[in-house]
Design a protein around this motif. Sequence first.
Motif, short mmCIF file in Angstrom:
data_model
loop_
_atom_site.label_atom_id
_atom_site.label_comp_id
_atom_site.label_asym_id
_atom_site.label_seq_id
_atom_site.Cartn_x
_atom_site.Cartn_y
_atom_site.Cartn_z
N TYR A 25 0.85 -1.19 0.00
CA TYR A 25 0.00 0.00 0.00
C TYR A 25 0.89 1.24 0.00
CZ TYR A 25 -4.01 -2.87 1.41
OH TYR A 25 -5.01 -3.80 1.45
N ARG A 26 0.31 2.33 -0.49
CA ARG A 26 0.98 3.63 -0.44
C ARG A 26 0.19 4.52 0.50
NH1 ARG A 26 2.87 7.81 -5.10
NH2 ARG A 26 2.61 9.71 -3.87
N GLN A 27 0.90 5.26 1.38
CA GLN A 27 0.23 6.21 2.25
C GLN A 27 0.89 7.58 2.13
OE1 GLN A 27 0.05 5.34 6.49
NE2 GLN A 27 -1.79 6.60 6.73
N ASP A 28 0.08 8.57 1.79
CA ASP A 28 0.54 9.96 1.76
C ASP A 28 0.16 10.63 3.07
OD1 ASP A 28 -0.22 9.40 -1.43
OD2 ASP A 28 1.59 10.56 -1.06
N PRO A 29 0.90 11.70 3.46
CA PRO A 29 0.61 12.38 4.75
C PRO A 29 -0.84 12.83 4.82
CG PRO A 29 2.70 13.14 3.86
CD PRO A 29 2.09 12.28 2.80
N GLY A 30 -1.49 12.52 5.94
CA GLY A 30 -2.87 12.95 6.16
C GLY A 30 -3.91 12.16 5.37
N ARG A 31 -3.49 11.05 4.77
CA ARG A 31 -4.43 10.24 3.97
C ARG A 31 -4.39 8.79 4.43
NH1 ARG A 31 -5.20 13.11 -0.90
NH2 ARG A 31 -6.97 11.72 -1.22
N GLY A 32 -5.41 8.04 4.04
CA GLY A 32 -5.41 6.62 4.32
C GLY A 32 -4.56 5.85 3.32
N PRO A 33 -4.11 4.65 3.69
CA PRO A 33 -3.34 3.82 2.75
C PRO A 33 -4.17 3.49 1.51
CG PRO A 33 -3.15 2.98 4.99
CD PRO A 33 -4.22 4.02 5.01
N VAL A 34 -3.47 3.40 0.38
CA VAL A 34 -4.11 3.05 -0.89
C VAL A 34 -3.46 1.78 -1.43
CG1 VAL A 34 -4.51 3.77 -3.27
CG2 VAL A 34 -4.68 5.44 -1.43
N PHE A 35 -4.28 0.81 -1.77
CA PHE A 35 -3.79 -0.47 -2.27
C PHE A 35 -3.05 -0.29 -3.59
CE2 PHE A 35 -3.70 -4.94 -3.03
CZ PHE A 35 -3.91 -5.09 -4.40
N LEU A 36 -1.89 -0.98 -3.71
CA LEU A 36 -1.11 -0.93 -4.94
C LEU A 36 -1.07 -2.29 -5.64
CD1 LEU A 36 1.94 1.21 -3.76
CD2 LEU A 36 0.00 1.98 -5.13
N LEU A 37 -0.55 -3.28 -4.94
CA LEU A 37 -0.30 -4.58 -5.56
C LEU A 37 -0.47 -5.69 -4.53
CD1 LEU A 37 2.93 -4.09 -7.72
CD2 LEU A 37 0.72 -4.87 -8.57
N LEU A 38 -0.84 -6.86 -5.04
CA LEU A 38 -0.93 -8.06 -4.21
C LEU A 38 -0.18 -9.17 -4.92
CD1 LEU A 38 -4.07 -9.51 -2.50
CD2 LEU A 38 -2.75 -10.95 -4.05
N ILE A 39 0.60 -9.94 -4.18
CA ILE A 39 1.31 -11.07 -4.76
C ILE A 39 1.02 -12.30 -3.91
CG2 ILE A 39 3.47 -10.51 -3.53
CD1 ILE A 39 4.93 -11.62 -6.08
N ARG A 40 0.67 -13.40 -4.59
CA ARG A 40 0.32 -14.62 -3.87
C ARG A 40 1.57 -15.46 -3.62
NH1 ARG A 40 -4.97 -14.34 -3.66
NH2 ARG A 40 -6.01 -13.20 -5.33
N GLU A 41 1.44 -16.38 -2.71
CA GLU A 41 2.54 -17.23 -2.29
C GLU A 41 3.15 -18.01 -3.45
OE1 GLU A 41 3.18 -20.51 1.29
OE2 GLU A 41 1.19 -20.15 0.44
N ASN A 42 2.32 -18.40 -4.41
CA ASN A 42 2.82 -19.22 -5.52
C ASN A 42 3.26 -18.38 -6.72
OD1 ASN A 42 0.38 -18.33 -6.36
ND2 ASN A 42 -0.47 -20.32 -6.92
N GLU A 43 3.28 -17.07 -6.54
CA GLU A 43 3.74 -16.17 -7.60
C GLU A 43 5.12 -15.66 -7.25
OE1 GLU A 43 0.48 -13.37 -7.33
OE2 GLU A 43 -0.42 -14.18 -9.17
N LYS A 44 5.99 -15.63 -8.22
CA LYS A 44 7.34 -15.13 -7.96
C LYS A 44 7.41 -13.61 -8.12
CE LYS A 44 10.29 -18.79 -7.66
NZ LYS A 44 9.47 -19.63 -6.83
N GLU A 45 6.62 -13.10 -9.05
CA GLU A 45 6.75 -11.69 -9.42
C GLU A 45 5.41 -11.18 -9.95
OE1 GLU A 45 10.30 -10.66 -11.82
OE2 GLU A 45 8.85 -9.81 -13.24
N LYS A 46 5.14 -9.90 -9.66
CA LYS A 46 3.93 -9.25 -10.17
C LYS A 46 4.30 -7.85 -10.62
CE LYS A 46 -0.60 -10.38 -9.93
NZ LYS A 46 -1.25 -10.41 -8.62
N ARG A 47 3.72 -7.41 -11.73
CA ARG A 47 4.06 -6.07 -12.24
C ARG A 47 2.79 -5.25 -12.49
NH1 ARG A 47 9.34 -5.51 -14.83
NH2 ARG A 47 10.48 -7.46 -14.61
#
Lengths: 111, 118
Positions: free
Chosen positions: A36-58
């Motif tokens: 997640y990304r969080q900017d000052p004074g804001r809530g976290p924003v979801f960016l990416l999710l990677i599963r256990e069986n995945e090596k890489e996500k773009r």
Amino acid sequence: SQKIEQNSEALNIQEGKTATLTCNYTNYSPAYLQWYRQDPGRGPVFLLLIRENEKEKRKERLKVTFDTTLKQSLFHITASQPADSATYLCADSGGYQKVTFGIGTKLQVIP
Amino acid sequence: DTAVSQTPKYLVTQMGNDKSIKCEQNLGHDTMYWYKQDSKKFLKIMFSYNNKELIINETVPNRFSPKSPDKAHLNLHINSLELGDSAVYFCASSQDLETGPLTNEKLFFGSGTQLSVL
């Protein structure tokens, strides 16, 4: 219990370089890790999710890796821009709705 | 339209008072949460509700009482406020996955309520 560890020190990099942030988990391998990304004074924003069986996500300039041997996820931002400056949080799946967050790494991209 | 909205944005109050924070999500999600972010910026789960049912109560003092009138709303009431309650409180929501109602991913957060207890 599971702990999500991130380097709490700020990371300063030059514009245009690749930023690499580290997330380590201490116990069991989570089903997935999230960033997640969080900017000052804001809530976290979801960016990416990677599963256990995945090596890489773009996604555009973002790349996440998941290494179950090292118990680690790396988060990369290529061609970094000042607008990428923020705090980046790693979180595990937790199970049963208990998403556990790391403390976050503050990234500063210097023009 | 704001997906997850919480009010108020700022809350300044005296020790011993009772206060409430409201949260609403218009995403149709089944699960809502309250998180607390302390001065060290550590984000910690307090409660989660799934379809108005309490799922997680993470060792929070019973001065904190969440209330979910329907699955789109989760309010947080705090009694007898203490100095240590000063923090930023975030509401969040997520959609249940096909794998089951208690697995979830991708939280959507509100913009936070900064609570200052004097």
